[in-house]
Design an enzyme around this catalytic site. Sequence first.
Site, short mmCIF file in Angstrom:
data_model
loop_
_atom_site.label_atom_id
_atom_site.label_comp_id
_atom_site.label_asym_id
_atom_site.label_seq_id
_atom_site.Cartn_x
_atom_site.Cartn_y
_atom_site.Cartn_z
N SER A 186 0.84 -1.20 0.00
CA SER A 186 0.00 0.00 0.00
C SER A 186 0.88 1.25 0.00
O SER A 186 1.66 1.44 -0.93
CB SER A 186 -0.94 -0.05 1.21
N ASP A 408 -8.86 -5.74 -4.82
CA ASP A 408 -8.47 -4.65 -3.91
C ASP A 408 -9.62 -3.64 -3.81
O ASP A 408 -10.10 -3.13 -4.83
CB ASP A 408 -7.20 -3.98 -4.46
N HIS A 444 -7.13 -5.81 -0.39
CA HIS A 444 -6.01 -4.88 -0.22
C HIS A 444 -4.93 -5.44 0.72
O HIS A 444 -5.16 -5.52 1.93
CB HIS A 444 -6.52 -3.54 0.31
#
Length: 511
Positions: A186, A408, A444
């Site tokens: 991320s 995601d 994610h």
Amino acid sequence: MKMIFQGVITFFSTLAVFSSTTLAAASRCDVSALPALDQFGASVLSIDAVQVDNSTLSTPPTSFCNVSITYTHPGQNDRINVWVWLPNSWNGRFQGVGGGGWTTGLVPANTIGAVAQGYAAVTTDGGHASTASTASWGLLNPGNVNLYLLQDFASVTLNDMTVLGKQVTEAYYGKPISKSYWNGCSTGGRQGLMMAQRYPEAYDGILAIAPAINWAEFIPTEFWPQRVMQKANYFSSQCEFNAITAAAVSACDELDGLKDGVIGMIGQCTFDPHSVVGKPYSCTDVNGTISTQAAAIVKSIWAGARDSEDKFQWYGLTQQAPLSGLANTTCSTENCTGVPFFISSDWHRIFLQRNNSFDPYSYSDVEWDAAFRLSRNKYTSIISTSDPDLTGFKLHDGKMITWHGMADELIAFNGTVDYYQRVLELDPNAPEYYKFFSAPGVQHCQGGNGAIPTDALAQLVQWVENGEAPETLGANRTVNGENWQQGLCAWPLSSVYKGGDKRLATSFVCE
Ligand SMILES: *[C@@H]1O[C@H](CO)[C@@H](O)[C@H](O)[C@H]1NC(C)=O
Ligand SMILES: *[C@@H]1O[C@H](CO)[C@@H](O)[C@H](O)[C@H]1NC(C)=O
Ligand SMILES: *[C@@H]1O[C@H](CO)[C@@H](O)[C@H](O)[C@H]1NC(C)=O
Ligand SMILES: *[C@@H]1O[C@H](CO)[C@@H](O)[C@H](O)[C@H]1NC(C)=O
Ligand SMILES: *[C@@H]1O[C@H](CO)[C@@H](O)[C@H](O)[C@H]1NC(C)=O
Ligand SMILES: *[C@@H]1O[C@H](CO)[C@@H](O)[C@H](O)[C@H]1NC(C)=O
Ligand SMILES: *[C@@H]1O[C@H](CO)[C@@H](O)[C@H](O)[C@H]1NC(C)=O
Ligand SMILES: *[C@@H]1O[C@H](CO)[C@@H](O)[C@H](O)[C@H]1NC(C)=O
């Protein structure tokens, strides 16, 4: 400069008298044994070293020397903390540990993992506390963005911590580092790409997972799902959204030849939410039938953000991505209201409108368009991390792996496809040093029904140190209580079931 350099040499030669492996590590974890640190543009304010024995942050416990450095960039009024953790049993390698969200570096969550594996690990707070909101640091005062702290978060402190961390590591062990790795997801993934783009000699291997690149575009448009609901004057319950997501998964699951609760071929999934209007949904707190409004909203979220003239702004989420990330709502008995994703709201409030009281639901069409343009114009070079030119990294002989979950819910998978395609356009041989793997059904960084890489870092190390480039990324998942192995395919290939034992990676091919 010269003095400092000589200090390092002296320290090395002192250590060389002893065999470094026979020295009790604890006796060396002493700030007086560390050299003066040197990084261009940085001024060290303090340094501290404390031995941590049998830290139960990891299982089994780990012992390491905890070096803390505080420094500033003179004139910028910042104060940055760096942590270097030096394990008693060192594997000779160095690891830069990435952050997440607005957090520049994760202590101790990710750092201890690296240390437990024997890496000397470094991470930083980037000059701001790890808070959910940027309200505490994003503005110097109303109207003035703290651009230096944003730059610290975006790039500068990542390289600083690497340079400082390497100096401490080599002095402490009295040996050069064998290889250096970046590891992050991320924000940590974006940081990995920032290192490759802007500081290409810092790392030999970079693992940049689900990277928050294209920041200036994707962060403002993460508010798009809320805007769509606002415009429709209809905020769906999550129960209704989940029913549409489930219908899409069910409709597109078998496109890859396998019914496993995962959409493997997102590009071929043509499911239209309008086809399930009127179907019942039911949860403990709410029930009903799927509405035309919800179907239109979901379609528009999947299609991606548009300006007021319907021109493309940014990619949408794929059909399997949970809508709770960006189209979250909270419902009372009467109605539901929107719960925007905080990083996007912060971006609009603090960095675009420079007004802590600003409400992103208040944008007119013209203002929405202008905010997107402003984000691009003002911030791309600072934080987008979308430069496809990896020449420096290639010349350094670095290797990089990105994997991104196709489901995601926060960072559109297609944004990473877009970046990788631009890398390939510039250098068709890029896969020789940068590989991108897609993870169907993975959310994610983690979660979801899809197979998650078991040890992508180990595969990266193999590539860097033994020249063994990964063809697929080893991954696994639990299906009906059983462990299924799968090799994630390098984009644009998809994993297709070819018959045989579905639990084995060998029953799948990438095509
Ligand atoms: C840490 O654990 C090891 C092995 O259990 C033990 O020998 C050692 O004394 C411990 N160190 C401290 C400082 O507790
Ligand atoms: C490392 O040292 C710093 C500064 O003394 C301290 O704040 C931090 O808690 C220490 N970390 C661990 C894991 O002991
Ligand atoms: C994402 O990319 C795939 C092809 O790679 C394409 O079929 C799909 O329409 C794209 N989705 C969005 C929302 O742009
Ligand atoms: C749906 O909710 C109503 C109350 O809103 C309740 O009376 C009904 O039993 C619920 N039906 C189901 C299937 O949960
Ligand atoms: C959605 O919003 C609710 C209510 O604020 C919150 O409790 C929940 O954690 C949010 N869900 C996600 C995935 O952010
Ligand atoms: C939703 O309900 C709340 C009270 O529960 C009310 O304050 C609010 O105005 C309502 N919003 C809409 C859009 O009807
Ligand atoms: C800041 O936002 C608030 C709330 O929308 C608004 O009332 C105020 O005028 C804004 N301030 C400026 C300087 O734009
Ligand atoms: C994947 O494999 C690892 C061991 O390599 C195991 O620890 C983990 O539980 C497995 N995960 C799933 C989801 O089966």
